[in-house]
Write a protein that holds these residues in place. Structure first.
Motif, mmCIF file in Angstrom:
data_model
loop_
_atom_site.group_PDB
_atom_site.id
_atom_site.type_symbol
_atom_site.label_atom_id
_atom_site.label_comp_id
_atom_site.label_asym_id
_atom_site.label_seq_id
_atom_site.Cartn_x
_atom_site.Cartn_y
_atom_site.Cartn_z
ATOM 1 N N GLY A 81 0.804 -1.206 0.000
ATOM 2 C CA GLY A 81 0.000 0.000 0.000
ATOM 3 C C GLY A 81 0.836 1.253 0.000
ATOM 4 O O GLY A 81 2.043 1.220 0.268
ATOM 5 N N ILE A 110 -9.303 1.038 0.440
ATOM 6 C CA ILE A 110 -8.857 2.294 1.037
ATOM 7 C C ILE A 110 -9.154 2.203 2.528
ATOM 8 O O ILE A 110 -10.237 1.769 2.920
ATOM 9 C CB ILE A 110 -9.596 3.489 0.414
ATOM 10 N N TYR A 146 -4.071 3.643 0.394
ATOM 11 C CA TYR A 146 -4.590 2.786 -0.677
ATOM 12 C C TYR A 146 -3.859 1.454 -0.520
ATOM 13 O O TYR A 146 -2.637 1.418 -0.405
ATOM 14 C CB TYR A 146 -4.307 3.380 -2.059
ATOM 15 N N ASP A 183 -8.617 -4.496 -3.987
ATOM 16 C CA ASP A 183 -7.908 -3.387 -3.376
ATOM 17 C C ASP A 183 -8.818 -2.733 -2.346
ATOM 18 O O ASP A 183 -9.929 -3.192 -2.118
ATOM 19 C CB ASP A 183 -7.416 -2.391 -4.422
ATOM 20 N N GLY A 239 0.355 5.557 1.207
ATOM 21 C CA GLY A 239 -0.539 6.467 1.893
ATOM 22 C C GLY A 239 0.141 7.678 2.469
ATOM 23 O O GLY A 239 1.345 7.875 2.312
#
Length: 191
Positions: free
Chosen positions: A152, A183, A169, A181, A154
Protein backbone atom coordinates in the motif's frame (compact mmCIF):
# COMPACT_ATOMS: atom_id res chain seq x y z
CA UNK A 1 0.21 -23.18 -3.89
CA UNK A 2 2.32 -23.18 -7.06
CA UNK A 3 6.10 -22.74 -7.26
CA UNK A 4 5.86 -19.10 -8.34
CA UNK A 5 3.80 -18.23 -5.23
CA UNK A 6 6.22 -20.12 -2.99
CA UNK A 7 9.16 -18.30 -4.58
CA UNK A 8 7.46 -14.90 -4.11
CA UNK A 9 6.71 -15.64 -0.47
CA UNK A 10 10.31 -16.75 0.13
CA UNK A 11 11.63 -13.62 -1.60
CA UNK A 12 9.36 -11.28 0.38
CA UNK A 13 10.12 -13.05 3.68
CA UNK A 14 13.86 -12.87 2.98
CA UNK A 15 13.57 -9.18 2.10
CA UNK A 16 11.65 -8.48 5.32
CA UNK A 17 14.34 -10.20 7.37
CA UNK A 18 17.11 -8.37 5.51
CA UNK A 19 15.48 -4.96 5.97
CA UNK A 20 14.87 -5.72 9.64
CA UNK A 21 18.47 -6.79 10.21
CA UNK A 22 19.90 -3.75 8.40
CA UNK A 23 17.54 -1.42 10.22
CA UNK A 24 18.48 -2.94 13.58
CA UNK A 25 22.19 -2.50 12.76
CA UNK A 26 21.61 1.12 11.74
CA UNK A 27 19.52 1.83 14.82
CA UNK A 28 22.33 0.75 17.12
CA UNK A 29 24.79 3.07 15.37
CA UNK A 30 22.53 6.14 15.33
CA UNK A 31 21.17 5.64 18.86
CA UNK A 32 17.53 5.19 17.78
CA UNK A 33 15.96 2.71 20.19
CA UNK A 34 12.99 1.68 18.04
CA UNK A 35 9.32 2.17 18.65
CA UNK A 36 6.35 -0.24 18.72
CA UNK A 37 2.87 0.95 17.77
CA UNK A 38 -0.67 -0.42 17.45
CA UNK A 39 -3.92 0.91 16.08
CA UNK A 40 -7.30 0.41 14.44
CA UNK A 41 -8.53 1.11 10.91
CA UNK A 42 -11.73 1.30 8.89
CA UNK A 43 -12.28 1.51 5.17
CA UNK A 44 -13.58 -0.03 1.99
CA UNK A 45 -12.75 -3.50 0.59
CA UNK A 46 -13.25 -3.61 -3.18
CA UNK A 47 -13.10 -6.83 -5.23
CA UNK A 48 -13.58 -6.47 -9.01
CA UNK A 49 -16.95 -7.30 -10.55
CA UNK A 50 -19.18 -7.02 -7.47
CA UNK A 51 -22.28 -4.87 -6.99
CA UNK A 52 -21.25 -3.39 -3.63
CA UNK A 53 -17.95 -2.72 -1.90
CA UNK A 54 -17.71 -4.03 1.65
CA UNK A 55 -17.10 -1.95 4.80
CA UNK A 56 -13.78 -3.08 6.30
CA UNK A 57 -12.35 -2.75 9.79
CA UNK A 58 -9.36 -4.17 11.59
CA UNK A 59 -6.30 -3.82 13.76
CA UNK A 60 -2.64 -3.30 12.95
CA UNK A 61 0.63 -2.99 14.79
CA UNK A 62 4.29 -2.72 14.06
CA UNK A 63 7.78 -1.84 15.12
CA UNK A 64 9.96 1.00 13.79
CA UNK A 65 13.63 -0.05 13.74
CA UNK A 66 14.61 3.42 12.50
CA UNK A 67 12.54 6.55 11.92
CA UNK A 68 12.14 5.33 8.31
CA UNK A 69 12.13 1.49 8.31
CA UNK A 70 9.89 -0.93 10.16
CA UNK A 71 7.64 -3.98 10.01
CA UNK A 72 3.86 -4.09 10.31
CA UNK A 73 1.19 -6.78 10.73
CA UNK A 74 -2.54 -6.36 10.15
CA UNK A 75 -5.82 -8.19 10.39
CA UNK A 76 -8.71 -6.78 8.36
CA UNK A 77 -12.26 -8.14 8.06
CA UNK A 78 -15.46 -6.93 6.39
CA UNK A 79 -19.22 -6.92 6.74
CA UNK A 80 -21.38 -8.92 4.29
CA UNK A 81 -21.90 -7.14 0.96
CA UNK A 82 -23.76 -8.01 -2.25
CA UNK A 83 -21.71 -9.59 -5.01
CA UNK A 84 -24.87 -9.62 -7.11
CA UNK A 85 -28.60 -9.60 -6.46
CA UNK A 86 -31.44 -10.07 -8.95
CA UNK A 87 -34.88 -11.67 -8.96
CA UNK A 88 -33.46 -15.18 -9.63
CA UNK A 89 -30.36 -15.41 -7.43
CA UNK A 90 -28.22 -13.59 -4.91
CA UNK A 91 -24.64 -13.84 -3.66
CA UNK A 92 -23.12 -12.12 -0.64
CA UNK A 93 -19.43 -12.03 0.23
CA UNK A 94 -17.17 -11.05 3.09
CA UNK A 95 -13.39 -10.85 3.28
CA UNK A 96 -10.53 -11.40 5.70
CA UNK A 97 -6.92 -10.26 5.20
CA UNK A 98 -3.91 -11.31 7.30
CA UNK A 99 -0.74 -9.43 6.32
CA UNK A 100 2.93 -8.92 7.21
CA UNK A 101 4.76 -5.98 5.61
CA UNK A 102 8.03 -4.08 5.54
CA UNK A 103 7.35 -0.34 5.84
CA UNK A 104 9.11 2.84 4.81
CA UNK A 105 8.10 6.30 6.05
CA UNK A 106 9.30 9.58 4.54
CA UNK A 107 8.69 12.57 6.81
CA UNK A 108 8.26 15.83 4.90
CA UNK A 109 10.74 18.42 6.27
CA UNK A 110 9.44 20.84 8.89
CA UNK A 111 5.97 19.24 9.01
CA UNK A 112 4.13 16.49 10.87
CA UNK A 113 3.09 14.97 7.51
CA UNK A 114 4.66 11.76 6.18
CA UNK A 115 4.31 9.42 3.22
CA UNK A 116 4.18 5.69 3.92
CA UNK A 117 4.78 2.69 1.72
CA UNK A 118 4.51 -0.95 2.65
CA UNK A 119 5.22 -4.19 0.82
CA UNK A 120 4.90 -7.76 2.05
CA UNK A 121 2.79 -10.89 1.97
CA UNK A 122 -0.86 -11.38 2.87
CA UNK A 123 -3.53 -14.06 2.90
CA UNK A 124 -6.76 -12.80 1.33
CA UNK A 125 -9.84 -14.96 2.00
CA UNK A 126 -13.31 -14.36 0.54
CA UNK A 127 -16.39 -16.19 1.90
CA UNK A 128 -19.43 -16.41 -0.41
CA UNK A 129 -23.09 -17.27 0.38
CA UNK A 130 -25.10 -18.10 -2.76
CA UNK A 131 -28.92 -18.17 -2.70
CA UNK A 132 -31.10 -19.43 -5.55
CA UNK A 133 -34.57 -17.89 -5.18
CA UNK A 134 -36.32 -20.74 -7.05
CA UNK A 135 -34.41 -23.88 -6.07
CA UNK A 136 -33.07 -23.94 -2.50
CA UNK A 137 -31.12 -27.14 -3.28
CA UNK A 138 -28.74 -24.91 -5.26
CA UNK A 139 -27.92 -22.73 -2.22
CA UNK A 140 -24.26 -22.93 -1.30
CA UNK A 141 -21.59 -21.40 0.92
CA UNK A 142 -17.90 -21.58 0.07
CA UNK A 143 -14.60 -19.88 0.71
CA UNK A 144 -11.67 -19.06 -1.60
CA UNK A 145 -8.30 -17.67 -0.59
CA UNK A 146 -4.83 -16.92 -1.89
CA UNK A 147 -1.54 -15.83 -0.38
CA UNK A 148 0.77 -13.48 -2.24
CA UNK A 149 2.32 -10.05 -2.55
CA UNK A 150 0.39 -7.16 -0.98
CA UNK A 151 1.14 -3.58 -0.07
CA UNK A 152 0.00 0.00 0.00
CA UNK A 153 0.79 3.70 -0.28
CA UNK A 154 -0.54 6.47 1.89
CA UNK A 155 -0.19 9.66 3.84
CA UNK A 156 0.00 10.08 7.59
CA UNK A 157 0.00 12.88 10.09
CA UNK A 158 1.67 12.86 13.53
CA UNK A 159 -0.93 14.43 15.84
CA UNK A 160 1.54 14.20 18.74
CA UNK A 161 4.87 12.42 19.10
CA UNK A 162 2.88 9.40 20.35
CA UNK A 163 -0.22 9.37 18.06
CA UNK A 164 -0.72 9.36 14.29
CA UNK A 165 -3.49 9.03 11.71
CA UNK A 166 -3.05 7.48 8.25
CA UNK A 167 -5.01 7.17 5.01
CA UNK A 168 -3.85 4.39 2.66
CA UNK A 169 -4.59 2.79 -0.68
CA UNK A 170 -4.01 -0.99 -0.29
CA UNK A 171 -3.73 -3.85 -2.75
CA UNK A 172 -4.23 -7.47 -1.72
CA UNK A 173 -3.60 -10.84 -3.42
CA UNK A 174 -6.06 -11.75 -6.18
CA UNK A 175 -8.55 -14.50 -5.33
CA UNK A 176 -9.84 -16.68 -8.21
CA UNK A 177 -8.80 -13.98 -10.73
CA UNK A 178 -10.59 -11.24 -8.75
CA UNK A 179 -8.29 -8.27 -8.14
CA UNK A 180 -8.90 -6.79 -4.70
CA UNK A 181 -7.91 -3.39 -3.38
CA UNK A 182 -9.14 -1.03 -0.72
CA UNK A 183 -8.86 2.29 1.04
CA UNK A 184 -8.38 2.56 4.80
CA UNK A 185 -8.16 5.29 7.42
CA UNK A 186 -6.43 4.37 10.66
CA UNK A 187 -5.14 5.78 13.92
CA UNK A 188 -2.31 4.33 15.98
CA UNK A 189 -0.52 4.98 19.23
CA UNK A 190 3.21 4.60 19.80
CA UNK A 191 4.65 3.12 22.99
Amino acid sequence: MNNLQKSLIALVAGSLLSVSAQAALFSGVAGYTGQPYSGVKVGQYSPDDVDDDAFSYGVYGGYKFTPEFGVEAEYLTTNDADAFDDEFEKAEYSGDVYGLYATYDYVFPNTALYAKGRLGIAKNEIDVDYTDNFDTRENDSFSESDTGVAGGLGLGYNLTPMASIEAMYNFYPSVEDLDVDGITVGAHFKF
